[in-house]
Scaffold this motif. Structure first.
Motif, PDB file in Angstrom:
ATOM      1  N   HIS A  29       0.816  -1.213   0.000  1.00  0.00           N
ATOM      2  CA  HIS A  29       0.000   0.000   0.000  1.00  0.00           C
ATOM      3  C   HIS A  29       0.849   1.262   0.000  1.00  0.00           C
ATOM      4  N   LYS A  30       2.062   1.155  -0.485  1.00  0.00           N
ATOM      5  CA  LYS A  30       2.986   2.283  -0.701  1.00  0.00           C
ATOM      6  C   LYS A  30       3.249   3.093   0.566  1.00  0.00           C
ATOM      7  N   GLY A  31       3.285   2.416   1.696  1.00  0.00           N
ATOM      8  CA  GLY A  31       3.630   3.086   2.945  1.00  0.00           C
ATOM      9  C   GLY A  31       2.546   3.952   3.525  1.00  0.00           C
ATOM     10  N   ARG A  32       1.304   3.820   3.040  1.00  0.00           N
ATOM     11  CA  ARG A  32       0.221   4.671   3.515  1.00  0.00           C
ATOM     12  C   ARG A  32      -0.576   4.034   4.639  1.00  0.00           C
ATOM     13  N   TYR A  33      -0.261   2.795   4.992  1.00  0.00           N
ATOM     14  CA  TYR A  33      -0.981   2.113   6.065  1.00  0.00           C
ATOM     15  C   TYR A  33      -0.227   2.271   7.375  1.00  0.00           C
ATOM     16  N   GLY A  34      -0.946   2.710   8.401  1.00  0.00           N
ATOM     17  CA  GLY A  34      -0.394   2.748   9.744  1.00  0.00           C
ATOM     18  C   GLY A  34      -0.693   1.444  10.458  1.00  0.00           C
ATOM     19  N   TYR A  35      -0.410   1.410  11.756  1.00  0.00           N
ATOM     20  CA  TYR A  35      -0.567   0.157  12.488  1.00  0.00           C
ATOM     21  C   TYR A  35      -2.023  -0.279  12.568  1.00  0.00           C
ATOM     22  N   ARG A  36      -2.958   0.673  12.585  1.00  0.00           N
ATOM     23  CA  ARG A  36      -4.366   0.298  12.686  1.00  0.00           C
ATOM     24  C   ARG A  36      -4.836  -0.433  11.434  1.00  0.00           C
ATOM     25  N   ARG A  37      -4.519   0.141  10.277  1.00  0.00           N
ATOM     26  CA  ARG A  37      -4.967  -0.472   9.025  1.00  0.00           C
ATOM     27  C   ARG A  37      -4.205  -1.751   8.738  1.00  0.00           C
ATOM     28  N   VAL A  38      -2.951  -1.835   9.146  1.00  0.00           N
ATOM     29  CA  VAL A  38      -2.199  -3.084   8.994  1.00  0.00           C
ATOM     30  C   VAL A  38      -2.826  -4.164   9.865  1.00  0.00           C
ATOM     31  N   THR A  39      -3.252  -3.797  11.077  1.00  0.00           N
ATOM     32  CA  THR A  39      -3.911  -4.757  11.963  1.00  0.00           C
ATOM     33  C   THR A  39      -5.191  -5.281  11.333  1.00  0.00           C
ATOM     34  N   TYR A  40      -5.994  -4.389  10.754  1.00  0.00           N
ATOM     35  CA  TYR A  40      -7.229  -4.817  10.102  1.00  0.00           C
ATOM     36  C   TYR A  40      -6.932  -5.717   8.906  1.00  0.00           C
ATOM     37  N   ALA A  41      -5.872  -5.418   8.153  1.00  0.00           N
ATOM     38  CA  ALA A  41      -5.510  -6.247   7.012  1.00  0.00           C
ATOM     39  C   ALA A  41      -5.065  -7.636   7.470  1.00  0.00           C
ATOM     40  N   LEU A  42      -4.331  -7.694   8.583  1.00  0.00           N
ATOM     41  CA  LEU A  42      -3.910  -8.991   9.115  1.00  0.00           C
ATOM     42  C   LEU A  42      -5.108  -9.793   9.609  1.00  0.00           C
ATOM     43  N   ARG A  43      -6.054  -9.119  10.228  1.00  0.00           N
ATOM     44  CA  ARG A  43      -7.260  -9.812  10.700  1.00  0.00           C
ATOM     45  C   ARG A  43      -8.094 -10.304   9.521  1.00  0.00           C
ATOM     46  N   ALA A  44      -8.094  -9.557   8.424  1.00  0.00           N
ATOM     47  CA  ALA A  44      -8.812  -9.998   7.230  1.00  0.00           C
ATOM     48  C   ALA A  44      -8.156 -11.235   6.627  1.00  0.00           C
ATOM     49  N   MET A  45      -6.847 -11.385   6.850  1.00  0.00           N
ATOM     50  CA  MET A  45      -6.128 -12.572   6.383  1.00  0.00           C
ATOM     51  C   MET A  45      -6.373 -13.771   7.292  1.00  0.00           C
ATOM     52  N   GLY A  46      -6.998 -13.535   8.439  1.00  0.00           N
ATOM     53  CA  GLY A  46      -7.303 -14.645   9.348  1.00  0.00           C
ATOM     54  C   GLY A  46      -6.395 -14.727  10.561  1.00  0.00           C
ATOM     55  N   LEU A  47      -5.498 -13.779  10.721  1.00  0.00           N
ATOM     56  CA  LEU A  47      -4.602 -13.775  11.882  1.00  0.00           C
ATOM     57  C   LEU A  47      -5.239 -12.987  13.023  1.00  0.00           C
ATOM     58  N   VAL A  48      -5.191 -13.548  14.211  1.00  0.00           N
ATOM     59  CA  VAL A  48      -5.671 -12.839  15.389  1.00  0.00           C
ATOM     60  C   VAL A  48      -4.446 -12.198  16.031  1.00  0.00           C
ATOM     61  N   VAL A  49      -4.361 -10.877  15.930  1.00  0.00           N
ATOM     62  CA  VAL A  49      -3.183 -10.169  16.429  1.00  0.00           C
ATOM     63  C   VAL A  49      -3.632  -8.870  17.082  1.00  0.00           C
TER      64      VAL A  49
END
Length: 86
Positions: A29-49
């Motif tokens: 995402h060209k460095g535009r994602y902060g920790y919140r959006r990265v967390t949501y993306a990881l949760r969408a992948m199925g990881l509980v983090v």
């Protein structure tokens, strides 16, 4: 006496695969994602983090979100009618 904490320090970190996924999402995402959006993306992948864990790992990796440049918005047309003067 047993030293379990010393044995744990010698073990490889469980965050190595998570770091790779965080770095991939960030660069995708060209460095535009902060920790919140990265967390949501990881949760969408199925990881509980937890978001605090993602924030800490991003800090260790030196990943910081870029702020999108704001567009200049000014309207120079007529906004309303001008009152008549007597």
């Amino acid at each position: 006496m047993y030293y379990y904490h010393r044995n744990a320090l010698n073990q490889p970190s469980s965050n190595t695969d998570l770091r790779v996924k965080i770095r991939d999402i960030y660069h995708k995402h060209k460095g535009r994602y902060g920790y919140r959006r990265v967390t949501y993306a990881l949760r969408a992948m199925g990881l509980v983090v937890n978001h605090k864990r993602v924030q800490r790992l991003m800090c260790e990796l030196g990943l910081k979100s870029k702020v999108r440049p704001k567009r200049y918005k000014s309207y120079k047309g007529e906004i309303g009618r001008i009152a008549e003067t007597n």
